[in-house]
Design a protein around this motif. Sequence first.
Motif, PDB file in Angstrom:
ATOM      1  N   THR A  52     -21.952  75.152 -16.859  1.00 27.78           N
ATOM      2  CA  THR A  52     -21.052  74.530 -17.830  1.00 27.78           C
ATOM      3  C   THR A  52     -20.145  75.568 -18.490  1.00 27.78           C
ATOM      4  O   THR A  52     -19.344  75.228 -19.357  1.00 27.78           O
ATOM      5  CB  THR A  52     -21.846  73.788 -18.918  1.00 27.78           C
ATOM      6  N   ASP A  53     -20.257  76.827 -18.065  1.00 24.31           N
ATOM      7  CA  ASP A  53     -19.445  77.926 -18.585  1.00 24.31           C
ATOM      8  C   ASP A  53     -18.917  78.715 -17.384  1.00 24.31           C
ATOM      9  O   ASP A  53     -19.690  79.345 -16.661  1.00 24.31           O
ATOM     10  CB  ASP A  53     -20.302  78.814 -19.491  1.00 24.31           C
ATOM     11  N   TYR A  54     -17.592  78.685 -17.189  1.00 24.00           N
ATOM     12  CA  TYR A  54     -17.051  79.326 -15.981  1.00 24.00           C
ATOM     13  C   TYR A  54     -17.165  80.851 -16.039  1.00 24.00           C
ATOM     14  O   TYR A  54     -17.293  81.505 -14.986  1.00 24.00           O
ATOM     15  CB  TYR A  54     -15.615  78.890 -15.720  1.00 24.00           C
ATOM     16  N   VAL A  55     -17.140  81.425 -17.224  1.00 26.22           N
ATOM     17  CA  VAL A  55     -17.295  82.872 -17.318  1.00 26.22           C
ATOM     18  C   VAL A  55     -18.701  83.270 -16.877  1.00 26.22           C
ATOM     19  O   VAL A  55     -18.886  84.267 -16.161  1.00 26.22           O
ATOM     20  CB  VAL A  55     -16.997  83.366 -18.747  1.00 26.22           C
ATOM     21  N   ALA A  56     -19.682  82.486 -17.270  1.00 23.55           N
ATOM     22  CA  ALA A  56     -21.049  82.746 -16.800  1.00 23.55           C
ATOM     23  C   ALA A  56     -21.141  82.588 -15.290  1.00 23.55           C
ATOM     24  O   ALA A  56     -21.803  83.380 -14.609  1.00 23.55           O
ATOM     25  CB  ALA A  56     -22.021  81.794 -17.499  1.00 23.55           C
ATOM     26  N   MET A  57     -20.482  81.591 -14.755  1.00 27.94           N
ATOM     27  CA  MET A  57     -20.473  81.398 -13.299  1.00 27.94           C
ATOM     28  C   MET A  57     -19.866  82.614 -12.610  1.00 27.94           C
ATOM     29  O   MET A  57     -20.410  83.110 -11.608  1.00 27.94           O
ATOM     30  CB  MET A  57     -19.708  80.128 -12.929  1.00 27.94           C
ATOM     31  N   PHE A  58     -18.747  83.102 -13.131  1.00 23.29           N
ATOM     32  CA  PHE A  58     -18.116  84.277 -12.526  1.00 23.29           C
ATOM     33  C   PHE A  58     -19.052  85.482 -12.544  1.00 23.29           C
ATOM     34  O   PHE A  58     -19.084  86.278 -11.606  1.00 23.29           O
ATOM     35  CB  PHE A  58     -16.831  84.634 -13.291  1.00 23.29           C
ATOM     36  N   GLY A  59     -19.822  85.616 -13.607  1.00 23.57           N
ATOM     37  CA  GLY A  59     -20.684  86.783 -13.742  1.00 23.57           C
ATOM     38  C   GLY A  59     -21.986  86.701 -12.978  1.00 23.57           C
ATOM     39  O   GLY A  59     -22.563  87.740 -12.640  1.00 23.57           O
ATOM     40  N   GLU A  60     -22.473  85.469 -12.701  1.00 20.93           N
ATOM     41  CA  GLU A  60     -23.833  85.311 -12.179  1.00 20.93           C
ATOM     42  C   GLU A  60     -23.930  84.763 -10.757  1.00 20.93           C
ATOM     43  O   GLU A  60     -24.940  84.985 -10.087  1.00 20.93           O
ATOM     44  CB  GLU A  60     -24.613  84.357 -13.104  1.00 20.93           C
ATOM     45  N   ALA A  61     -22.916  84.027 -10.287  1.00 21.27           N
ATOM     46  CA  ALA A  61     -23.074  83.253  -9.041  1.00 21.27           C
ATOM     47  C   ALA A  61     -22.743  84.026  -7.776  1.00 21.27           C
ATOM     48  O   ALA A  61     -22.902  83.493  -6.678  1.00 21.27           O
ATOM     49  CB  ALA A  61     -22.217  81.988  -9.114  1.00 21.27           C
ATOM     50  N   GLY A  62     -22.288  85.256  -7.903  1.00 18.31           N
ATOM     51  CA  GLY A  62     -21.992  86.063  -6.716  1.00 18.31           C
ATOM     52  C   GLY A  62     -20.870  85.492  -5.867  1.00 18.31           C
ATOM     53  O   GLY A  62     -20.955  85.506  -4.627  1.00 18.31           O
ATOM     54  N   LEU A  63     -19.831  85.027  -6.515  1.00 21.40           N
ATOM     55  CA  LEU A  63     -18.731  84.364  -5.803  1.00 21.40           C
ATOM     56  C   LEU A  63     -17.760  85.366  -5.196  1.00 21.40           C
ATOM     57  O   LEU A  63     -17.606  86.496  -5.664  1.00 21.40           O
ATOM     58  CB  LEU A  63     -17.967  83.455  -6.763  1.00 21.40           C
ATOM     59  N   ASP A  64     -17.080  84.905  -4.150  1.00 21.06           N
ATOM     60  CA  ASP A  64     -15.949  85.632  -3.567  1.00 21.06           C
ATOM     61  C   ASP A  64     -14.617  84.986  -3.932  1.00 21.06           C
ATOM     62  O   ASP A  64     -13.584  85.650  -3.977  1.00 21.06           O
ATOM     63  CB  ASP A  64     -16.065  85.663  -2.039  1.00 21.06           C
ATOM     64  N   ALA A  65     -14.639  83.668  -4.175  1.00 22.98           N
ATOM     65  CA  ALA A  65     -13.413  82.918  -4.430  1.00 22.98           C
ATOM     66  C   ALA A  65     -13.737  81.696  -5.271  1.00 22.98           C
ATOM     67  O   ALA A  65     -14.884  81.240  -5.329  1.00 22.98           O
ATOM     68  CB  ALA A  65     -12.761  82.497  -3.109  1.00 22.98           C
ATOM     69  N   VAL A  66     -12.705  81.156  -5.924  1.00 23.00           N
ATOM     70  CA  VAL A  66     -12.902  79.998  -6.782  1.00 23.00           C
ATOM     71  C   VAL A  66     -11.727  79.042  -6.645  1.00 23.00           C
ATOM     72  O   VAL A  66     -10.583  79.467  -6.449  1.00 23.00           O
ATOM     73  CB  VAL A  66     -13.085  80.435  -8.254  1.00 23.00           C
TER      74      VAL A  66
END
Length: 341
Positions: A52-66
């Motif tokens: 529910t927080d995109y900044v947390a997602m960016f920091g934790e989910a190990g993404l390459d792209a969004v």
Amino acid sequence: MIRLGIIGAGAVAHFHAESAGRISNVQLAAVCDLQREPAERVASPWGAQVYTDYVAMFGEAGLDAVIINTPHALHLDMVLAAAEHGLHVLVEKPMATTVTDCDRMIQACRDAGVSLVIGQIQHFLPEKLAAEDVLAGGELGQVRMIRDYRTTDYRPGTRPEWFFSEAMAGGGALMNIGGHCLDRSIWFGGAPVESLNASTLKRFGVPVETDGAISLTLRNGVHVNVVVVSDATQRMDEVLIVCEHGTISCSPHSGTLVRSNGTTRTVWEPRPQDIQEGFFLQLQDFIRVLDGGTPKVSVEHARHIVEVVLASYAAAESGTPLVINESGDATNAKRILSEVP
């Protein structure tokens, strides 16, 4: 494997998720929405994490792209944050609500060395691709005129409340639906906009425009007429391309038809899966960009659409035709406009 995230679990999020599931080297890893339940509906078929927080997602989910699929005014901050985290970005149209924000997004991604692609879906819908093929074949000669007519619904309660906020949406029917019309008309017309005139209506007691008409001349002399009407008697979504030797009618409802020498032929018939196919082709294009390819739709084109919508608002307010100067100051929409003498 490219780990992909989605911000915004709204109307088209499931199209993006389904597209990711069809590409072998892409994994939908995370979905973020302020409301957890919609995010879970998009994420659960693919085993994606929910945030529910995109900044947390960016920091934790190990993404390459969004993929950013949120209210228009939120695009800027989300793109800047993605760039800071080294993430490649696909942003739904409109690119932003101001030209200044478009330029900040472009510069931030350039400085971070990440790709920025704008989701101008019209360029990937099968019926539009069929029209593109006919034009490329040359049988109809040069494009001379385009009429684009699309209906929508901006009555209270017909769409989420943020669409009725000028601050959040950047405008009404012309920024949202008219952006699609301008995108495809400028694309098929083959040149940026040189001059325009416009009018808008505010009906139903809502604070943004519900209807609008824009008359444009492209830099190659092609004339374009765009009309968007809310709550019309018939549902319409047609771009009519008038060429030297014939016409093309392109609609998701009736397909793509070519008229030449007194006869009409159908070159594309609509299918139920066409919208999903468009989103799939768009995501494929994005993934090719991550591999070093060139996007089908440039950020300059997407930026120009925002520029033209804002110019249309200025023309409608002033009641005066306007010229979009090719070398104007892109930091302020009104400063790049001059009255037609």
